[in-house]
Design a protein around this motif. Structure first.
Motif, PDB file in Angstrom:
ATOM      1  N   SER A 142       0.837  -1.201   0.000  1.00  0.00           N
ATOM      2  CA  SER A 142       0.000   0.000   0.000  1.00  0.00           C
ATOM      3  C   SER A 142       0.870   1.248   0.000  1.00  0.00           C
ATOM      4  N   THR A 143       0.371   2.288  -0.647  1.00  0.00           N
ATOM      5  CA  THR A 143       1.107   3.552  -0.775  1.00  0.00           C
ATOM      6  C   THR A 143       0.122   4.703  -0.683  1.00  0.00           C
ATOM      7  N   SER A 144       0.419   5.690   0.169  1.00  0.00           N
ATOM      8  CA  SER A 144      -0.401   6.910   0.194  1.00  0.00           C
ATOM      9  C   SER A 144       0.480   8.073  -0.244  1.00  0.00           C
ATOM     10  N   VAL A 145      -0.026   8.834  -1.199  1.00  0.00           N
ATOM     11  CA  VAL A 145       0.729   9.944  -1.771  1.00  0.00           C
ATOM     12  C   VAL A 145      -0.025  11.240  -1.504  1.00  0.00           C
ATOM     13  N   ILE A 146       0.553  12.092  -0.651  1.00  0.00           N
ATOM     14  CA  ILE A 146      -0.057  13.393  -0.362  1.00  0.00           C
ATOM     15  C   ILE A 146       0.468  14.376  -1.391  1.00  0.00           C
ATOM     16  N   ARG A 574      -0.366 -11.090  -6.758  1.00  0.00           N
ATOM     17  CA  ARG A 574      -0.883 -10.508  -5.515  1.00  0.00           C
ATOM     18  C   ARG A 574      -1.695  -9.231  -5.768  1.00  0.00           C
ATOM     19  N   SER A 575      -1.661  -8.267  -4.825  1.00  0.00           N
ATOM     20  CA  SER A 575      -2.476  -7.056  -4.971  1.00  0.00           C
ATOM     21  C   SER A 575      -1.793  -5.872  -4.302  1.00  0.00           C
ATOM     22  N   SER A 576      -2.196  -4.668  -4.711  1.00  0.00           N
ATOM     23  CA  SER A 576      -1.626  -3.445  -4.119  1.00  0.00           C
ATOM     24  C   SER A 576      -2.634  -2.310  -4.259  1.00  0.00           C
ATOM     25  N   LEU A 577      -2.430  -1.272  -3.459  1.00  0.00           N
ATOM     26  CA  LEU A 577      -3.287  -0.084  -3.483  1.00  0.00           C
ATOM     27  C   LEU A 577      -2.405   1.153  -3.395  1.00  0.00           C
ATOM     28  N   LEU A 578      -2.583   2.060  -4.355  1.00  0.00           N
ATOM     29  CA  LEU A 578      -1.860   3.336  -4.322  1.00  0.00           C
ATOM     30  C   LEU A 578      -2.894   4.451  -4.419  1.00  0.00           C
ATOM     31  N   CYS A 579      -2.934   5.309  -3.417  1.00  0.00           N
ATOM     32  CA  CYS A 579      -3.924   6.392  -3.372  1.00  0.00           C
ATOM     33  C   CYS A 579      -3.228   7.740  -3.383  1.00  0.00           C
ATOM     34  N   TYR A 597     -10.620   9.097   5.550  1.00  0.00           N
ATOM     35  CA  TYR A 597     -10.056   7.820   5.088  1.00  0.00           C
ATOM     36  C   TYR A 597      -8.656   8.001   4.516  1.00  0.00           C
ATOM     37  N   PHE A 598      -8.386   9.188   3.988  1.00  0.00           N
ATOM     38  CA  PHE A 598      -7.042   9.477   3.495  1.00  0.00           C
ATOM     39  C   PHE A 598      -6.129   9.874   4.649  1.00  0.00           C
ATOM     40  N   MET A 599      -6.666  10.672   5.577  1.00  0.00           N
ATOM     41  CA  MET A 599      -5.863  11.124   6.719  1.00  0.00           C
ATOM     42  C   MET A 599      -5.492   9.953   7.635  1.00  0.00           C
ATOM     43  N   GLU A 600      -6.368   8.950   7.710  1.00  0.00           N
ATOM     44  CA  GLU A 600      -6.114   7.765   8.549  1.00  0.00           C
ATOM     45  C   GLU A 600      -5.849   6.544   7.661  1.00  0.00           C
ATOM     46  N   PHE A 601      -5.082   6.739   6.605  1.00  0.00           N
ATOM     47  CA  PHE A 601      -4.897   5.719   5.570  1.00  0.00           C
ATOM     48  C   PHE A 601      -4.414   4.382   6.138  1.00  0.00           C
ATOM     49  N   ASN A 602      -3.396   4.415   7.001  1.00  0.00           N
ATOM     50  CA  ASN A 602      -2.830   3.171   7.532  1.00  0.00           C
ATOM     51  C   ASN A 602      -3.842   2.384   8.348  1.00  0.00           C
ATOM     52  N   LYS A 603      -4.691   3.104   9.066  1.00  0.00           N
ATOM     53  CA  LYS A 603      -5.698   2.436   9.900  1.00  0.00           C
ATOM     54  C   LYS A 603      -6.841   1.891   9.048  1.00  0.00           C
TER      55      LYS A 603
END
Length: 824
Positions: A142-146, A574-579, A597-603
């Motif tokens: 998983s990856t979150s990009v601000i 497998r699978s992945s999510l990049l937001c 949901y973006f601010m608490e992405f890891n949770k």
């Protein structure tokens, strides 16, 4: 080992324990007796005791050493078994992760090769920054990009797709890129085809369309795969015009307008339910009366104060006025009205007598006929000083302030037809009246209100009848009847739509079918339908709703549960999510979206490992634009550590100019920028403002509209519609202000778990933050120039927060030219 003095009689205790004088005397006499070889019994016993002590001590030391050595030797021959078992029963932990613990196979050589290709094939200004390379090369599940405004996220996202396909061999059918609107989807598809071409790979329009989707176009095929739903249509896409296949599954989630085809279904359902359900009919009556009833005016309202002085004069001419207006209605064929008894009734209004025109027994309400706006406004009664329209306006104001009986004021012949249909029980054309839910800015046809309220509740991931069952309202609050009626209507509508040939379903119902509340439905889907969600990349993630989040999590959990068998023989495993998103640009809370949901992405998206990337370079605006926008929005909760910096070509630092509303002055400045060759965005909060400004800038608008679309340099849009756009000069018209309080939205926000614990107004408080983000979006559209025209103080909304309250005093990035500020 420690030594212990045995208990001895006083005469045998050690000399050291004797008093000092006795010790000295004993030593003196003892020395002499020793020389005489005399024996003193006590001394002999002392010596014997000392010997015993020293012998005992030495013996213990020796024995301990010998024993220890022998014991260790023997211990080596003995197996010591200890029972270390826990007496407590503990089951295994549950793995809640949505992904396996894996990494993208990115070798140093592969990274080096791609970097070399990018350096060779893309121009210098398009070379990724270190942070952008971190996003491209993220190898975690998983990856979150601000990505702040102007961060160049689209090009970076295309390079990420290029990495997966061109360098790692992932099939396009294993991934989906999600954009929120038709416009952003179209732009991204063009960028994707162009960049793939640079790498020598021809990507067809169909391939690109299959890859870049809206959430809606992904869910529809899932539902259509179920038996009996092969030709299912989305309610939001119903239309009387012919559509091609792609348009059919691609809609704008923020378009709330109801078209004729949709209204036809709503009216048919209403008619059917109204006919067969007595409780529903009972609920519509008070709603109808409330909606049609003349709205009260406070007695200290300026209009009341102005007209109360002529009460007696108005009362004297009232019967004649009633006759004149009745004649107008009769000539228009609009009077009498079936269901309304034409009985005049006298009313005491502020001590004077006035009259109404009729009575509706079914609603227990009196009726006054109004002056239809299509009639000649100059019509007068014989010898009257005022026009009929003016006399009617005085009467209306007095009734609003002083009449406390249930009274329906029919403003026009058209409105009377709707009332007539409603009274006649002809519900085929719908309820026939408008309604205003508390907290909404304006009234709308009742069924439109039903659709809007149900959509908001469902976007929060809630079931409408269940949510309504948990709501509470005051006994005399008409919203109590509205939401009970909504509960009955919405269940009936879903059944009605499914009965159509082919069946129809709302998108929200589709997402709910495959959400975390019904994971068993996902088991019915083929690998081919789920596989495109394996490697999911979502743009504008801050605008996601709880309903969509639930569907994403359920889909990823199902993909993981199917394991490696789902990917046999494929390059993509497998699978992945990049937001990618920016919580500062979350501006659709009024539709049920939330940046939480973006601010608490890891949770919210549990993963064995997550990469967090902060794209803080702004390639669009100069630093003053950035600092001004951030200064306003920083009061809202956000992801920590955000601070954008201007990058790319240096630009002159010009402050954001804040001015009092001045339509003429704004038009002159806008025309000046147009003549200089600048691109222009004019952003407004109210459509009425757009019409006012257009009168002043018509000359350049006419010129610009004759150019090809790509060459046009003026765009006029709402603040909300401008996201993703930019212009050399941006003109902001109107403040960003939270104007109302919404009791029902506060309640369902709490049900959805949004907002802080113990907050009784979580929706209203979220909106107070959202107005700051809306101003941020508006300002950051500007490349070089930003002008913000703020209306004067609105007395009705004087205490409501607004974005302009955050304008920094004595900050170099703001130039506040407002008259009130100068005086202060």
């Amino acid at each position: 080992m420690p030594q212990h003095t045995p208990d001895l009689p006083p005469e045998l205790r050690p000399l050291a324990e004797m008093p000092l004088l006795k010790r000295l005397a004993a030593r003196f006499f003892g020395h002499g007796l020793t020389r005489l070889r005399a024996q003193h019994r006590a001394s002999w016993l002392h010596g014997q005791a000392d010997g015993f002590r020293s012998g005992h001590s030495a013996g213990v030391d020796y024995g301990y050493k010998e024993g220890k050595a022998e014991g260790l030797e023997e211990g080596r021959q003995v197996l010591l078994i200890r029972d270390s078992r826990s007496t407590e029963h503990r089951p295994p932990n549950v793995d809640h992760n949505l992904f396996d613990d894996w990494r993208l196979p990115l070798s140093a050589d592969l990274k080096k090769r791609m970097k070399a290709d990018v350096a060779r094939l893309l121009p210098p200004h398009a070379q990724p920054s270190a942070a952008q390379w971190k996003m491209i090369f993220s190898d975690t599940p998983s990856t979150s990009v601000i990505a702040g405004a102007g961060a160049g996220k689209s090009t970076t996202l295309v390079l990420r797709i290029l990495l997966l396909t061109h360098y790692l061999g992932f099939e396009l059918s294993s991934m989906t890129v999600v954009t929120f609107t038709r416009e952003s989807r179209k732009d991204f598809i063009n960028k994707l085809i162009e960049l793939f071409g640079v790498w020598g790979r021809a990507l067809s329009l169909k391939e690109a369309r299959d890859l870049v989707r809206t959430f809606h176009s992904r869910i529809l095929p899932m539902v259509r795969s179920l038996p009996g739903f092969e030709r299912l249509q989305a309610f939001e896409n119903l239309s009387n015009r012919a559509q091609n296949g792609d348009e059919e599954v691609d809609s704008n989630p923020f378009d709330l307008r109801i078209n004729d085809a949709q209204r036809q279904q709503l009216n048919a359902c209403f008619h059917s339910l109204h006919t067969r359900d007595e409780r529903f009919r009972e609920l519509i009556k008070p709603l109808s009366r409330h909606a049609l009833q003349l709205k009260e005016l406070e007695r200290d309202h300026p209009d009341v104060q102005k007209r109360v002085a002529v009460t007696e004069l108005a009362a004297k001419r009232d019967e004649e006025l009633c006759d004149t207006i009745e004649d107008l209605w009769f000539r228009a064929g609009a009077w009498p009205i079936k269901g309304i008894e034409p009985n005049r009734q006298a009313f005491d209004i502020n001590g004077a007598t006035f009259h109404c025109h009729g009575y509706i027994p079914t609603l227990d309400a009196w009726v006054v006929l109004g002056f239809d706006p299509r009639e000649n406004p100059q019509v007068c009664r014989p010898n009257a000083k005022l026009t009929v329209r003016a006399e009617w306006a005085v009467k209306r104001t007095l009734f609003q302030a002083f009449c406390r009986k249930p009274l329906i004021w029919l403003d026009s012949y058209e409105s009377s037809k709707r009332v007539l249909a409603s009274l006649a029980g002809d519900a085929s054309a719908g309820p026939g009246f408008d309604y205003k839910v508390k907290g909404e800015l304006g009234s709308a046809p009742l069924l439109d209100c039903f659709v809007a309220a149900a959509g908001f509740i469902e976007n929060l991931g809630l079931d409408v009848p269940s949510a309504v069952g948990q709501m509470s309202f005051a006994k005399d609050d008409p919203d109590r009847y509205f939401f009970e009626a909504l509960s009955l209507f919405w269940r009936a509508l879903e059944d009605h739509l499914l009965d159509q040939k082919p069946p129809v379903m709302t998108y929200n119902r589709m997402f709910a079918l495959f959400s975390e509340h019904s994971p068993e439905n996902l088991k019915l889907l083929s690998d081919e339908l789920l596989r495109p969600l394996s490697h999911l990349m979502i743009d504008e993630f801050q605008d996601v709703s709880p309903q969509i989040v639930s569907w994403i999590r359920a889909s990823l959990a199902e993909i993981r549960s199917r394991g490696p068998a789902m990917h046999v023989g494929r390059g993509a495993q497998r699978s992945s999510l990049l937001c990618v998103g920016d919580d500062w640009q979350s501006i659709y809370g009024w539709r049920g979206s939330s940046p939480a949901y973006f601010m608490e992405f890891n949770k919210e998206f549990p993963s064995p490992s997550t990469t967090k990337v902060m794209l803080s370079d702004n390639f669009r605006s100069h630093q003053h634009i950035i600092d001004a926008a951030e200064h306003i929005v920083r009061a809202a909760p956000s992801i920590a550590g955000k601070k954008a910096k201007a990058s790319g070509e240096p630009k002159a630092l010009l402050p954001v100019n804040v001015m009092d509303r001045d339509d003429q002055g704004m038009a002159q400045r806008l025309i000046q920028h147009y003549r200089q060759g600048d691109s222009i965005l004019m952003l407004y909060r109210k459509s009425s403002d757009k019409l006012l400004i257009e009168q002043h800038i018509q000359s350049v608008v006419n010129v610009d509209s004759n150019l090809p679309y790509e060459s046009r340099r003026i765009k006029q849009l709402t603040y909300h519609s401008a996201k993703g756009l930019q212009a050399d000069a941006v003109f902001l018209l109107g403040d960003c202000q939270h104007l109302t309080s919404s009791p029902y939205k506060n309640q369902v926000y709490r049900m959805a778990g949004l907002g802080k614990t113990g907050d009784n107004e979580p929706y209203d408080n979220a909106q107070k933050d959202e107005i700051l983000r809306l101003a941020y979006v508006g300002i950051t559209r500007a490349v070089s120039h930003c002008y913000w025209y703020v209306d004067g103080q609105d007395t009705q909304a004087a205490n409501m927060p607004k974005a302009s309250d955050r304008i920094g005093k004595d900050k170099p990035f703001f130039a506040d030219h407002r008259q009130g500020q100068k005086l202060a």
